[in-house]
Design an enzyme around this catalytic site. Structure first.
Site, PDB file in Angstrom:
ATOM      1  N   HIS A 158       0.801  -1.174  -0.034  1.00 28.12           N
ATOM      2  CA  HIS A 158       0.084   0.022   0.124  1.00 28.12           C
ATOM      3  C   HIS A 158       0.979   1.109   0.092  1.00 28.12           C
ATOM      4  CE1 HIS A 158      -3.826   2.103   1.499  1.00 28.12           C
ATOM      5  NE2 HIS A 158      -3.174   2.910   0.831  1.00 28.12           N
ATOM      6  N   GLU A 217       0.768   7.864  -3.972  1.00 32.05           N
ATOM      7  CA  GLU A 217       1.329   7.479  -2.786  1.00 32.05           C
ATOM      8  C   GLU A 217       2.637   8.556  -2.416  1.00 32.05           C
ATOM      9  OE1 GLU A 217       0.805   5.288   0.088  1.00 32.05           O
ATOM     10  OE2 GLU A 217      -1.205   5.528  -0.993  1.00 32.05           O
ATOM     11  N   HIS A 219       1.975  11.335   0.597  1.00 28.22           N
ATOM     12  CA  HIS A 219       2.653  10.869   1.865  1.00 28.22           C
ATOM     13  C   HIS A 219       4.193  11.547   1.578  1.00 28.22           C
ATOM     14  CE1 HIS A 219      -0.614   8.841   3.133  1.00 28.22           C
ATOM     15  NE2 HIS A 219      -0.886   8.144   1.927  1.00 28.22           N
TER      16      HIS A 219
END
Length: 304
Positions: free
Chosen positions: A90, A168, A172
Site C-alpha cells: 500500500h 502515494e 505521503h
C-alpha cells in the site's frame, strides 16, 4: 546463416527488453555527508531538538509500512495481477508523533492524477496532475529493475499501477522531511527523490513478509475457515515483536489491511526502523474473520 541472423535479432530484442543498454542508472540517494558525526536518535523519541531534517525524520516521524490483501484487480485483462503468495504494497506513511498526519505537503511535487482528498482540511485545493507518468520518472533513472518489482508487488485496483504510485508519493512522501528536495543538493536531478522514495518503500515492504508469517502459523487464505483477531495478531507479533494494525471491512469480518508502525533512527531511506505497537485500534471483529482466497486468474507467480 538465416538461423544465426534470427538468433542475433532475438538476442537484441531480449537485451532491449531487460537491459535497456541505452539508459544509464543514475544515482538516487540523498546527500547525507552533513549527518556524519551528528547525534543519532529515534524519531519521536529525541530529547533534544533535531536541527537537520535531512538527517532525521523530523516531519512524519511515526512511520507506517502498509499492505493490502486484495482478491482481484479489475484489470486482469490488461495483465495487472496480484503477487502470488504475498500481500501487496500500500505505502509508507508519515504520521506525526501524536498520531495525526499531514497530506499533499508540497503541491509543486503533486503528481497524483486523482488527488484524494482533492481539498485539504484548510481549504487548499489539490489540482489533478496532467503531466508525464511517474513511471517515466523511474525509466529516466534507468531503474527498470525497480519498475519490474513495483509492477509485481505494488498493485492498483481498477486503474493503472502508476496512478497509485503517484498518489502515494504526492500524498505521503512530500510530508516526510528526508525526501525534501533540499536533501539531494547540490547535485539534485529532477524527480530523484521520487525514485528514491519508491526504492525505500519496496525495501521496507520486504521487512514484513506478511503472507509467509501467517502461513507459517497455519493461517492461510480460505473460503471455508475463519480466524480470530488474536490468532492473526499473535502470529505477526511472534515474528515482529509488536502488535500491528489489522484492517477489516464488511462489519469487521473481511481482512484486507495490515499496518506496521515504527520510529526511525537516521533517514527514512537508510536508517533503522524500530517496530512499535499500533497506535490505532483494529477495525476487525474479535472472531469470524475471513481471510479470503484470491481469484485464481487474478494472481501471477512472482520472484522475491
Amino acid at each position: 546463416m538465416m538461423f544465426l541472423i534470427g538468433l542475433a535479432a532475438l538476442v537484441s530484442v531480449v537485451q532491449a527488453k531487460f537491459h535497456h543498454p541505452w539508459t544509464q542508472n543514475l544515482p538516487t540517494y540523498p546527500n547525507i555527508e552533513a549527518c556524519v558525526g551528528l547525534p543519532v536518535q529515534y524519531s519521536c523519541e529525541n530529547t533534544t531538538v533535531l536541527t537537520d531534517s535531512c538527517c532525521n525524520v523530523v516531519q512524519g516521524g511515526l512511520v507506517l509500512q502498509t499492505q493490502y490483501w486484495d482478491t482481484y484487480t479489475g484489470l486482469e485483462s490488461q495483465g495487472q495481477l496480484l503477487p502470488q503468495g504475498s500481500w501487496s504494497i500500500h505505502g509508507l506513511w508519515p504520521d506525526n508523533c501524536d498520531g495525526s498526519f499531514d497530506q499533499y505537503c508540497d503541491l509543486s511535487r503533486q503528481y497524483d492524477p486523482k488527488p484524494s482528498p482533492s481539498i485539504l482540511p484548510d481549504g487548499t485545493v489539490v489540482p489533478p496532475y496532467q503531466g508525464p507518468s511517474v513511471r517515466t520518472f523511474i525509466q529516466d533513472f534507468g531503474r527498470y529493475d525497480l519498475l519490474e518489482y513495483m509492477d509485481a508487488y505494488w498493485i492498483n485496483l481498477g486503474a493503472p499501477n502508476e496512478d497509485f504510485w503517484a498518489h502515494e508519493f504526492s500524498k505521503h512522501a512530500t510530508c516526510t522531511s528526508t525526501f525534501d528536495v533540499a536533501c539531494y543538493e547540490p547535485a539534485y536531478q529532477e524527480h530523484q527523490e521520487v525514485v528514491n522514495f519508491y526504492e525505500t518503500v519496496t525495501k521496507v515492504f520486504q521487512m514484513y513478509p506478511t503472507y509467509n508469517m501467517l502461513a507459517a502459523a497455519g493461517i492461510v487464505p480460505s473460503n471455508t475457515t475463519t480466524y480470530t483477531l488474536s490468532q492473526i495478531t499473535n502470529a505477526l507479533y511472534s515474528q515482529t515483536g509488536a502488535v500491528p494494525y489489522l484492517g477489516c471491512y464488511g462489519h469487521g469480518t473481511i481482512l484486507d489491511e495490515v499496518w506496521y508502525f515504527h520510529h526511525v533512527l537516521g533517514t527514512e531511506q537508510y536508517g533503522h526502523f524500530k517496530t512499535l505497537n499500533s497506535t490505532t485500534p483494529s477495525s476487525c471483529a474479535e472472531t469470524g474473520i475471513w481471510y479470503y482466497e484470491r481469484t485464481a486468474t487474478s494472481e501471477q507467480v512472482v520472484s522475491y
